[in-house]
Design a protein around this motif. Structure first.
Motif, PDB file in Angstrom:
ATOM      1  N   THR A  68       2.400  -5.301   0.544  1.00  0.00           N
ATOM      2  CA  THR A  68       1.847  -3.980   0.797  1.00  0.00           C
ATOM      3  C   THR A  68       0.539  -3.857   0.030  1.00  0.00           C
ATOM      4  N   TRP A  69      -0.344  -3.090   0.570  1.00  0.00           N
ATOM      5  CA  TRP A  69      -1.626  -2.822  -0.056  1.00  0.00           C
ATOM      6  C   TRP A  69      -1.919  -1.353   0.156  1.00  0.00           C
ATOM      7  N   ARG A  70      -1.945  -0.631  -0.957  1.00  0.00           N
ATOM      8  CA  ARG A  70      -2.189   0.812  -0.907  1.00  0.00           C
ATOM      9  C   ARG A  70      -1.212   1.514   0.039  1.00  0.00           C
ATOM     10  N   GLY A  71       0.037   1.078  -0.037  1.00  0.00           N
ATOM     11  CA  GLY A  71       1.089   1.706   0.749  1.00  0.00           C
ATOM     12  C   GLY A  71       1.197   1.240   2.188  1.00  0.00           C
ATOM     13  N   ARG A  72       0.344   0.313   2.605  1.00  0.00           N
ATOM     14  CA  ARG A  72       0.392  -0.207   3.978  1.00  0.00           C
ATOM     15  C   ARG A  72       0.850  -1.657   3.963  1.00  0.00           C
ATOM     16  N   VAL A  73       1.617  -2.049   4.950  1.00  0.00           N
ATOM     17  CA  VAL A  73       2.114  -3.422   5.037  1.00  0.00           C
ATOM     18  C   VAL A  73       1.051  -4.305   5.668  1.00  0.00           C
ATOM     19  N   ILE A  74       0.830  -5.475   5.062  1.00  0.00           N
ATOM     20  CA  ILE A  74      -0.051  -6.474   5.654  1.00  0.00           C
ATOM     21  C   ILE A  74       0.716  -7.787   5.759  1.00  0.00           C
ATOM     22  N   MET A  75       0.440  -8.512   6.849  1.00  0.00           N
ATOM     23  CA  MET A  75       1.106  -9.787   7.109  1.00  0.00           C
ATOM     24  C   MET A  75       0.077 -10.844   7.474  1.00  0.00           C
TER      25      MET A  75
END
Length: 116
Positions: A38-45
């Protein structure tokens, strides 16, 4: 609706996968390479590049690019995914960072143990 717990359930059984914290946020990695976080509350893949491009075009409300220098990841809106789709994407992201001989052996093992 998928959750971080669905990602965890898919990621932790993968060979070499570990849950960790990066800048105070949860992530999964193999060795030093992250594959879902997660980055700043958002999921990244870290998805396969051609698949990312397809998802960006087909479902821009769910998938968008995250670029950091030479790295290109995908922002993913988990709330728009079914748990099974989120799990599949987590496994795909894992294949991007683990050595190919490990991902191929794991895929063969999974295929052999799948119900006929």
């Amino acid at each position: 609706m998928a959750t971080w717990d669905d990602i965890r359930a898919a990621a932790l059984p993968l060979p070499g996968a570990e849950e960790d914290v990066w800048y105070g946020e949860p992530m999964f990695r193999v060795g030093r390479k992250g594959f879902v976080q997660t980055w700043r509350g958002r999921v990244i893949m870290k998805l396969e590049r051609n698949h990312q491009e397809l998802l960006f075009e087909a479902r821009p409300d769910v998938f968008s690019p995250y670029v950091a220098g030479a790295l290109r990841w995908s922002f993913v809106d988990l709330s728009a995914l079914a748990p099974a789709e989120a799990a599949d994407l987590a496994r795909e992201a894992w294949t991007q960072v683990v050595p190919k001989k490990i991902s191929r052996a794991f895929a063969a093992e999974q295929a052999a143990s799948a119900p006929a």
